[in-house]
Design an enzyme around this catalytic site. Structure first.
Site, PDB file in Angstrom:
ATOM      1  N   SER A 137       0.827  -1.200   0.000  1.00 18.30           N
ATOM      2  CA  SER A 137       0.000   0.000   0.000  1.00 18.30           C
ATOM      3  C   SER A 137       0.865   1.255   0.000  1.00 18.30           C
ATOM      4  O   SER A 137       1.970   1.273   0.557  1.00 18.30           O
ATOM      5  CB  SER A 137      -0.890   0.005   1.244  1.00 18.30           C
ATOM      6  OG  SER A 137      -1.528   1.257   1.426  1.00 18.30           O
ATOM      7  N   TYR A 162      -2.319  -0.223   9.990  1.00 22.63           N
ATOM      8  CA  TYR A 162      -2.515  -0.778   8.647  1.00 22.63           C
ATOM      9  C   TYR A 162      -1.237  -0.660   7.831  1.00 22.63           C
ATOM     10  O   TYR A 162      -0.780  -1.632   7.219  1.00 22.63           O
ATOM     11  CB  TYR A 162      -3.665  -0.048   7.948  1.00 22.63           C
ATOM     12  CG  TYR A 162      -3.782  -0.371   6.479  1.00 22.63           C
ATOM     13  CD1 TYR A 162      -4.209  -1.629   6.064  1.00 22.63           C
ATOM     14  CD2 TYR A 162      -3.458   0.574   5.507  1.00 22.63           C
ATOM     15  CE1 TYR A 162      -4.314  -1.933   4.708  1.00 22.63           C
ATOM     16  CE2 TYR A 162      -3.564   0.277   4.155  1.00 22.63           C
ATOM     17  CZ  TYR A 162      -3.987  -0.979   3.764  1.00 22.63           C
ATOM     18  OH  TYR A 162      -4.073  -1.278   2.426  1.00 22.63           O
TER      19      TYR A 162
END
Length: 336
Positions: A137, A162
């Protein structure tokens, strides 16, 4: 250019997170190319399960699609999938997504993103595949102020759990590639949007609220930029990468990480105004300070992906949002 192989009908690709946004689009495209797709998804309730089920129902209409409802954090389920499907390649898209959700629900990220990815790596170790492609990501860049973000930049300061789990995935993949010669490519996705998207994403929730006449929350007082990337451009890049595992690096590991994004950051307010045009409605905007775990800008340097695969995203924001709006009205009913 390193690209030299293409997928053919003899290929079998295991796609985890197949009921998800990118997983659905990737599976559809692979089957259009005649590739057999084995999908895994746990269909969790992080967002509307019926949307995930609608995607799976479409995929199941194609005879090239096999499906197992399972959680990659269950090692027995992952082992069963590898034994049953015997994939040539794996694309691991299954993960607990969302920066903000990780603030309140950290355990979900450890279970899916760490334990689940470990199970995928172990399965690739014991059931060797030609290539493991996995989702990282843009969040790994954290508070980096240098733009555009380059894969050569330090990513040691994530600002959300995350992001930390995604950086951990890259480290885990490198280790397994080094130790067990697993060809592994990580893809740092940059703000993917489009039809069949995730309802937790800003553009999707903006659409719902705009059509309902409710105010939308815009953080950092609108001073945000995002490298919005249309899903078909992302899928095109993944499809090119799958049959082309990385060459050994300086340590001998078959390992590579790429940014995959539009490389054209858009001002969030301009994005919202384009969305208004596509929806035929004006937004009520509530300007708020920056949220914890968020970053003011994302911007992908995709020069290495362009060099190795000729990657050139071609979908402009107006075109992409128009396609999303058309899908949204079709799926949810035109309530303009």
């Amino acid at each position: 250019m390193r690209k030299n192989n293409s997928l053919d009908s003899s290929s079998a690709v295991l796609v985890t997170g197949a009921a998800g946004f990118i997983g659905f689009h990737l599976s559809m495209r692979l089957m259009e190319l005649g590739v057999h797709v084995a999908g895994i998804d746990n269909e969790n309730s992080y967002y509307d399960v019926s949307l995930k089920q609608s995607r799976i129902a479409i995929l199941k209409k194609n005879g090239l699609f096999s499906y197992m409802k399972a959680d990659i954090s269950d090692p027995d389920a992952v082992e069963k999938a590898f034994v049953q499907f015997k994939p040539d390649a794996v694309v691991n898209l299954a993960a607990q997504a969302g920066v903000r959700y990780s603030i309140d629900n950290p355990q979900a990220y450890i279970k899916s993103n760490i334990e689940g990815f470990f199970n995928i790596l172990e399965a690739c170790r014991h059931h060797p595949v030609k290539h493991l492609v996995y989702a990282s990501s843009s969040s790994v860049y954290g508070a980096n102020k240098k733009v555009p973000f380059s894969t050569s930049d330090s990513v040691d300061h994530p600002v959300s759990l995350y992001a930390a789990t995604k950086k951990s995935n890259e480290l885990m993949a490198y280790t397994y590639s080094h130790l067990y010669s697993i060809p592994a490519t990580g893809l740092r996705f940059f703000t993917v949007y489009g039809p069949w998207g995730r309802p937790d994403m800003a553009y999707f929730s903006f659409t719902k609220k705009i059509l309902a006449g409710e105010p939308i929350k815009v953080f950092n007082y609108g001073n945000m930029k995002r490298d919005f990337t249309f899903v078909s451009d992302i899928v095109h890049g993944i499809v090119d990468i799958i049959p082309n595992p990385p060459e050994p690096d300086e340590t001998g590991a078959l390992y590579k990480v790429y940014n995959i994004g539009n490389s054209r950051p858009e001002n969030l307010m301009d994005f919202i105004h384009t969305l208004e045009d596509c929806l035929g409605r004006k937004a009520q905007i509530e300007l708020l300070p920056m949220q914890m775990g968020d970053v003011p800008a994302t911007y992908a340097d995709v020069s290495d992906l362009e060099r190795d695969f000729g990657f050139h995203p071609s979908t402009a924001i107006a075109e992409g949002l128009s396609k999303f709006a058309t899908w949204y009205f079709d799926y949810y009913g035109d309530k303009r």
